[in-house]
Design a protein around this motif. Structure first.
Motif, PDB file in Angstrom:
ATOM      1  N   MET A  72       0.788  -1.227   0.000  1.00  0.00           N
ATOM      2  CA  MET A  72       0.000   0.000   0.000  1.00  0.00           C
ATOM      3  C   MET A  72       0.827   1.289   0.000  1.00  0.00           C
ATOM      4  SD  MET A  72      -3.091  -1.008  -0.187  1.00  0.00           S
ATOM      5  CE  MET A  72      -3.951   0.513   0.131  1.00  0.00           C
ATOM      6  N   GLY A  73       2.126   1.165   0.274  1.00  0.00           N
ATOM      7  CA  GLY A  73       2.964   2.368   0.302  1.00  0.00           C
ATOM      8  C   GLY A  73       2.541   3.309   1.412  1.00  0.00           C
ATOM      9  N   LYS A  74       2.411   4.585   1.093  1.00  0.00           N
ATOM     10  CA  LYS A  74       2.065   5.582   2.117  1.00  0.00           C
ATOM     11  C   LYS A  74       0.613   5.472   2.580  1.00  0.00           C
ATOM     12  CE  LYS A  74       0.775   9.314  -1.007  1.00  0.00           C
ATOM     13  NZ  LYS A  74       0.973  10.701  -1.375  1.00  0.00           N
ATOM     14  N   PHE A  75      -0.205   4.686   1.889  1.00  0.00           N
ATOM     15  CA  PHE A  75      -1.608   4.539   2.253  1.00  0.00           C
ATOM     16  C   PHE A  75      -1.874   3.361   3.199  1.00  0.00           C
ATOM     17  CE2 PHE A  75      -1.590   6.549  -1.959  1.00  0.00           C
ATOM     18  CZ  PHE A  75      -2.172   7.750  -1.609  1.00  0.00           C
ATOM     19  N   ALA A  76      -0.833   2.691   3.643  1.00  0.00           N
ATOM     20  CA  ALA A  76      -0.984   1.548   4.543  1.00  0.00           C
ATOM     21  C   ALA A  76      -1.551   1.999   5.887  1.00  0.00           C
ATOM     22  CB  ALA A  76       0.359   0.855   4.747  1.00  0.00           C
ATOM     23  N   ASN A  77      -2.267   1.086   6.540  1.00  0.00           N
ATOM     24  CA  ASN A  77      -2.793   1.367   7.878  1.00  0.00           C
ATOM     25  C   ASN A  77      -1.642   1.608   8.840  1.00  0.00           C
ATOM     26  OD1 ASN A  77      -5.449   0.880   7.105  1.00  0.00           O
ATOM     27  ND2 ASN A  77      -5.324  -1.283   7.621  1.00  0.00           N
ATOM     28  N   ASN A  78      -1.839   2.552   9.763  1.00  0.00           N
ATOM     29  CA  ASN A  78      -0.845   2.716  10.820  1.00  0.00           C
ATOM     30  C   ASN A  78      -1.108   1.672  11.908  1.00  0.00           C
ATOM     31  OD1 ASN A  78      -2.939   3.685  12.451  1.00  0.00           O
ATOM     32  ND2 ASN A  78      -2.480   5.822  11.939  1.00  0.00           N
ATOM     33  N   LEU A  79      -0.255   1.614  12.917  1.00  0.00           N
ATOM     34  CA  LEU A  79      -0.357   0.587  13.951  1.00  0.00           C
ATOM     35  C   LEU A  79      -1.682   0.665  14.701  1.00  0.00           C
ATOM     36  CD1 LEU A  79       0.980  -1.747  15.426  1.00  0.00           C
ATOM     37  CD2 LEU A  79       2.012  -0.069  16.982  1.00  0.00           C
ATOM     38  N   PHE A  80      -2.120   1.877  15.024  1.00  0.00           N
ATOM     39  CA  PHE A  80      -3.380   2.044  15.747  1.00  0.00           C
ATOM     40  C   PHE A  80      -4.555   1.485  14.939  1.00  0.00           C
ATOM     41  CE2 PHE A  80      -7.199   4.558  16.709  1.00  0.00           C
ATOM     42  CZ  PHE A  80      -7.348   4.234  18.059  1.00  0.00           C
ATOM     43  N   ASN A  81      -4.642   1.854  13.667  1.00  0.00           N
ATOM     44  CA  ASN A  81      -5.724   1.350  12.811  1.00  0.00           C
ATOM     45  C   ASN A  81      -5.650  -0.160  12.651  1.00  0.00           C
ATOM     46  OD1 ASN A  81      -6.785   3.875  12.400  1.00  0.00           O
ATOM     47  ND2 ASN A  81      -5.773   4.188  10.438  1.00  0.00           N
ATOM     48  N   PHE A  82      -4.443  -0.685  12.533  1.00  0.00           N
ATOM     49  CA  PHE A  82      -4.268  -2.133  12.407  1.00  0.00           C
ATOM     50  C   PHE A  82      -4.778  -2.853  13.654  1.00  0.00           C
ATOM     51  CE2 PHE A  82      -1.645  -5.945  13.101  1.00  0.00           C
ATOM     52  CZ  PHE A  82      -2.035  -6.679  11.996  1.00  0.00           C
ATOM     53  N   ILE A  83      -4.440  -2.342  14.825  1.00  0.00           N
ATOM     54  CA  ILE A  83      -4.885  -2.974  16.073  1.00  0.00           C
ATOM     55  C   ILE A  83      -6.401  -2.908  16.201  1.00  0.00           C
ATOM     56  CG2 ILE A  83      -4.836  -2.764  18.594  1.00  0.00           C
ATOM     57  CD1 ILE A  83      -1.871  -1.915  18.276  1.00  0.00           C
ATOM     58  N   ILE A  84      -6.993  -1.768  15.936  1.00  0.00           N
ATOM     59  CA  ILE A  84      -8.455  -1.615  16.037  1.00  0.00           C
ATOM     60  C   ILE A  84      -9.151  -2.513  15.011  1.00  0.00           C
ATOM     61  CG2 ILE A  84     -10.381   0.000  15.720  1.00  0.00           C
ATOM     62  CD1 ILE A  84      -8.847   0.382  18.339  1.00  0.00           C
TER      63      ILE A  84
END
Length: 128
Positions: A80-92
């Motif tokens: 996804m490059g710069k559009f990848a989920n961040n850690l917070f979004n991934f955990i949620i």
């Protein structure tokens, strides 16, 4: 609806169609919906009502195979490059996915218990 769009986009990619959008949509949605029309036309309402329960249980089985790869790919910086989920979004998203999957498994087990009676003890021995 989500499944229809996912199937449509996957079919467009696999078939490598270079047609105008309305033709692609017509073809892919026709392929997706035609079996449903045939079953509906050649079945009675009672069969369709019971079939709906089984289709929902089948979707419960298929859900993790759609959600988990989507979550994995959407969180990958490589994909996804710069559009990848961040850690917070991934955990949620992972937590919500796990909750939804377990709730769906619970309801699928309830369907099995309701439909199979005494044989349900083999699959789910702790029901009341």
């Amino acid at each position: 609806m989500t499944g229809t769009y996912a199937g449509q986009f996957a079919m467009e990619g696999f078939l490598n169609l270079k047609w105008p959008r309305w033709k692609r949509v017509l073809l892919t949605r026709s392929i997706a919906i035609a079996p449903t029309f045939f079953v509906t036309i050649f079945s009675d309402v009672q069969s369709l009502t019971g079939m709906n329960d089984y289709l929902n249980a089948l979707m419960v089985i298929q859900l993790p195979f759609a959600v988990l790869p989507t979550l994995t790919f959407s969180s990958s910086r490589l994909v996804m490059g710069k559009f990848a989920n961040n850690l917070f979004n991934f955990i949620i998203a992972t937590a919500l996915s796990i909750v939804v999957i377990f709730v769906n498994i619970y309801f699928a087990l309830q369907l099995i218990i309701d439909k199979s009676g005494q044989y349900a003890y083999i699959i789910y021995p702790y029901h009341s």
